[in-house]
Scaffold this active site. Structure first.
Site, PDB file in Angstrom:
ATOM      1  N   HIS A  92      35.446  95.842  15.284  1.00 53.20           N
ATOM      2  CA  HIS A  92      35.786  97.200  14.915  1.00 53.20           C
ATOM      3  C   HIS A  92      37.198  96.999  14.208  1.00 53.20           C
ATOM      4  O   HIS A  92      37.414  97.483  13.151  1.00 53.20           O
ATOM      5  CB  HIS A  92      35.879  98.114  16.124  1.00 53.20           C
ATOM      6  CG  HIS A  92      34.555  98.230  16.768  1.00 53.20           C
ATOM      7  ND1 HIS A  92      33.377  98.561  16.175  1.00 53.20           N
ATOM      8  CD2 HIS A  92      34.151  98.047  18.152  1.00 53.20           C
ATOM      9  CE1 HIS A  92      32.304  98.262  17.159  1.00 53.20           C
ATOM     10  NE2 HIS A  92      32.877  98.128  18.216  1.00 53.20           N
ATOM     11  N   ASP A 149      25.739  96.743  16.290  1.00 57.36           N
ATOM     12  CA  ASP A 149      26.207  97.078  17.448  1.00 57.36           C
ATOM     13  C   ASP A 149      25.304  97.849  18.260  1.00 57.36           C
ATOM     14  O   ASP A 149      24.474  97.393  19.259  1.00 57.36           O
ATOM     15  CB  ASP A 149      27.673  97.908  16.979  1.00 57.36           C
ATOM     16  CG  ASP A 149      28.296  98.177  18.430  1.00 57.36           C
ATOM     17  OD1 ASP A 149      27.759  97.914  19.264  1.00 57.36           O
ATOM     18  OD2 ASP A 149      29.518  98.806  17.891  1.00 57.36           O
TER      19      ASP A 149
HETATM   20  C1  NGQ Z   1      30.135  98.362  24.370  1.00 53.83           C
HETATM   21  N1  NGQ Z   1      30.567  99.425  22.339  1.00 53.83           N
HETATM   22  O1  NGQ Z   1      30.530  97.227  25.262  1.00 53.83           O
HETATM   23  O2  NGQ Z   1      28.789  98.522  24.449  1.00 53.83           O
HETATM   24  C2  NGQ Z   1      31.124  99.276  23.773  1.00 53.83           C
HETATM   25  C3  NGQ Z   1      31.383 100.249  24.438  1.00 53.83           C
HETATM   26  C4  NGQ Z   1      33.317  99.926  25.865  1.00 53.83           C
HETATM   27  C5  NGQ Z   1      31.220  99.780  21.488  1.00 53.83           C
HETATM   28  N2  NGQ Z   1      32.502  99.628  21.407  1.00 53.83           N
HETATM   29  C6  NGQ Z   1      31.874 100.363  25.799  1.00 53.83           C
HETATM   30  N3  NGQ Z   1      30.934 100.304  20.488  1.00 53.83           N
HETATM   31  O3  NGQ Z   1      33.967  99.418  25.017  1.00 53.83           O
HETATM   32  O4  NGQ Z   1      33.785  99.806  27.159  1.00 53.83           O
HETATM   33 ZN    ZN Z   2      30.083  96.279  20.787  1.00 52.70          ZN
END
Ligand code: NGQ
Ligand code: ZN
Length: 457
Positions: free
Chosen positions: A272, A323
């Site tokens: 990101h 993702d």
């Molecule tokens: C994840 N996903 O770990 O799946 C993360 C969200 C977080 C993204 N950053 C959860 N798109 O960051 O705590």
């Molecule tokens: Zn992720």
């Protein structure tokens, strides 16, 4: 799956550009052995133009089964954080069998869209109450089995996740399945590496979930003794609330803090990295790490726009990932990457690569290089000797691609909407997609359907 000794290609995108009649020879273990001019009549003939398979540098496989389930407005304003609560609810019921079935389906979908390898950012480690399974690597083994079934290349990144917020805050209930100490994680890594041995192009790496989830000491312990060349991935600066919390905790922004406290190098992938100052953008570009961009998920979660023009101006490297798998298409993610910048700049053809007028071909080539680096695959990216034999055969009968050749073909493939652009896919020398369908489609979809029924029951 049928293993090929090579492919005779009438049109092919090689690292140096497009070529006519070319023979690509594969070794028995599925690597590219040689790329030679001319068509070897003893080899199968590619029934369309051939391009390199795209690496997908960021995946949480289980999230594919919740794609579309978080698109309903809640009682208050929805955000990344309310999506995350939905996700925590979703994992509460997921069994190892479910995880395997979902991952196999996802990986087969990736292949049909032209992704031939994936970096799995794997943090769903334990049973629902947080207890490790009898085999601590149970869930990692399920990912490995799913990649085997689908025939996709795998860089498995077991994730260190220890805390619920900056500065070592206690984890929330919904995070119990994700938690490890550096030692527990190392055990999973070692078991996974043993289970994966012998597959062409497969490897392990390490992921740190985010600066919210690990302390400086835990990060150092996890990185200690990792051989150079090991991929290290981390989520960073995706949401402005995360940036604010990091500043409140440390006085530094996430990327700033990371560059100060970790040996960030070309082995690293900063997933990101949406919210960076001009100085941070330049510094990440200069250190050679890959920015792991996931435009459809970043749009779906309302993250913001990556500062791509400045990053590229400093020579930054990027790759793409699906993702959360709200979309599983490399062309859709590349297209949205460019479109976000057009909408912001009110211009056209923004992310042009030096010396390359074609936006689609430039994005494809650059994401291929960045993805190959992020997956920890050394050597020249693409269809080159030494690389796993990962080739995508485009469909010349797709009306979007008809009459197009060379880079115009890639421009159409990336930008001209969706269609049936991929006809065949070879991964590590094996035919995994034929006539636009995964060769194990029936069994993989049946297992996925059973998993969904279990999850609903
Ligand atoms: C994840 N996903 O770990 O799946 C993360 C969200 C977080 C993204 N950053 C959860 N798109 O960051 O705590
Ligand atoms: Zn992720």
């Amino acid at each position: 799956m049928e293993r090929l000794a090579g492919l005779a290609c009438g049109r092919i995108r090689l690292p140096g550009g497009w070529a006519g009649d070319t023979t690509v020879r594969f070794s028995p273990d599925g690597r590219i052995e040689a790329v030679e001019p001319g068509l070897d009549p003893a080899l199968p003939r590619a029934d369309g133009p051939v391009i390199p398979g795209m690496p997908n540098l960021h995946s949480h496989a289980f999230q594919r089964a919740m794609a579309g389930l978080a698109e309903r407005a809640g009682p208050a304003e929805d955000s990344f954080w309310t999506w995350r609560d939905t996700m925590y609810g979703f994992v509460r019921r997921l069994t190892p069998e479910d995880a395997q079935a979902i991952a196999a389906l996802l990986y087969s979908e990736m292949l049909t869209q032209g992704y031939t390898a994936v970096a799995e950012f794997h943090y769903l480690h334990h049973a629902p109450d947080g207890t490790p399974y009898a085999d601590r690597a149970e869930m990692a083994t399920r990912i490995i089995a799913a990649a085997d079934t689908a025939g996709i290349g795998l860089t498995l990144l077991p994730v260190l996740y220890a805390h619920g917020g900056f500065g070592g805050q206690p984890p929330a209930d919904g995070q119990r399945r994700f938690l490890n100490t550096p030692g527990g994680l190392r055990a999973i890594l070692d078991a996974a590496a043993r289970a994966m041995a012998g597959r062409t192009g497969w490897r392990t790496g390490l992921a740190l979930h985010s600066l919210r989830a690990v302390t400086a000491d835990e990060m150092a312990a996890a990185l200690d003794g990792l051989p150079p060349g090991t991929p290290v991935h981390i989520h960073i600066a995706e949401q402005t609330a995360e940036v604010d919390a990091c500043v409140a905790w440390s006085g530094r922004r996430p990327v700033e803090w990371l560059l100060d406290h970790a040996p960030v190098s070309p082995d690293w992938c900063l997933v990101h990295a949406t919210h960076m100052t001009a100085d941070e953008t330049a510094a990440v570009a200069r250190c050679g790490a890959v920015a792991g961009l996931c435009p459809t998920t970043e749009a779906n979660l309302g993250d913001g726009l990556f500062p791509a023009p400045a990053f590229l101006a400093h020579g930054g490297r990027f790759g793409i990932g699906s993702d959360s798998h709200i979309s599983v298409s490399p062309t859709e993610d590349l297209r949205l990457l460019e479109y976000g910048q057009r909408l912001a700049a009110r211009q056209r053809n923004v992310l042009r690569q030096p010396g390359e007028a074609s936006i689609g071909a430039g994005l494809y080539r650059t994401a291929l290089a960045g993805g190959t680096q992020a997956l920890g695959r050394p050597g020249t990216p693409g269809i080159a000797a030494g690389q796993p034999a990962d080739l995508v055969i485009l469909n010349p009968d797709d009306p979007r691609l008809m009459g197009r050749d060379g880079d115009a073909l890639l421009d159409a493939h990336v930008f001209a909407g969706s269609g049936h652009g991929v006809r065949g896919v070879v991964a590590a020398g094996c035919v995994v997609v034929r006539d636009g369908r995964h060769v194990r489609h029936g069994a993989i979809v049946a297992a996925y359907r059973r998993a969904l029924e279990r999850l609903r029951g």
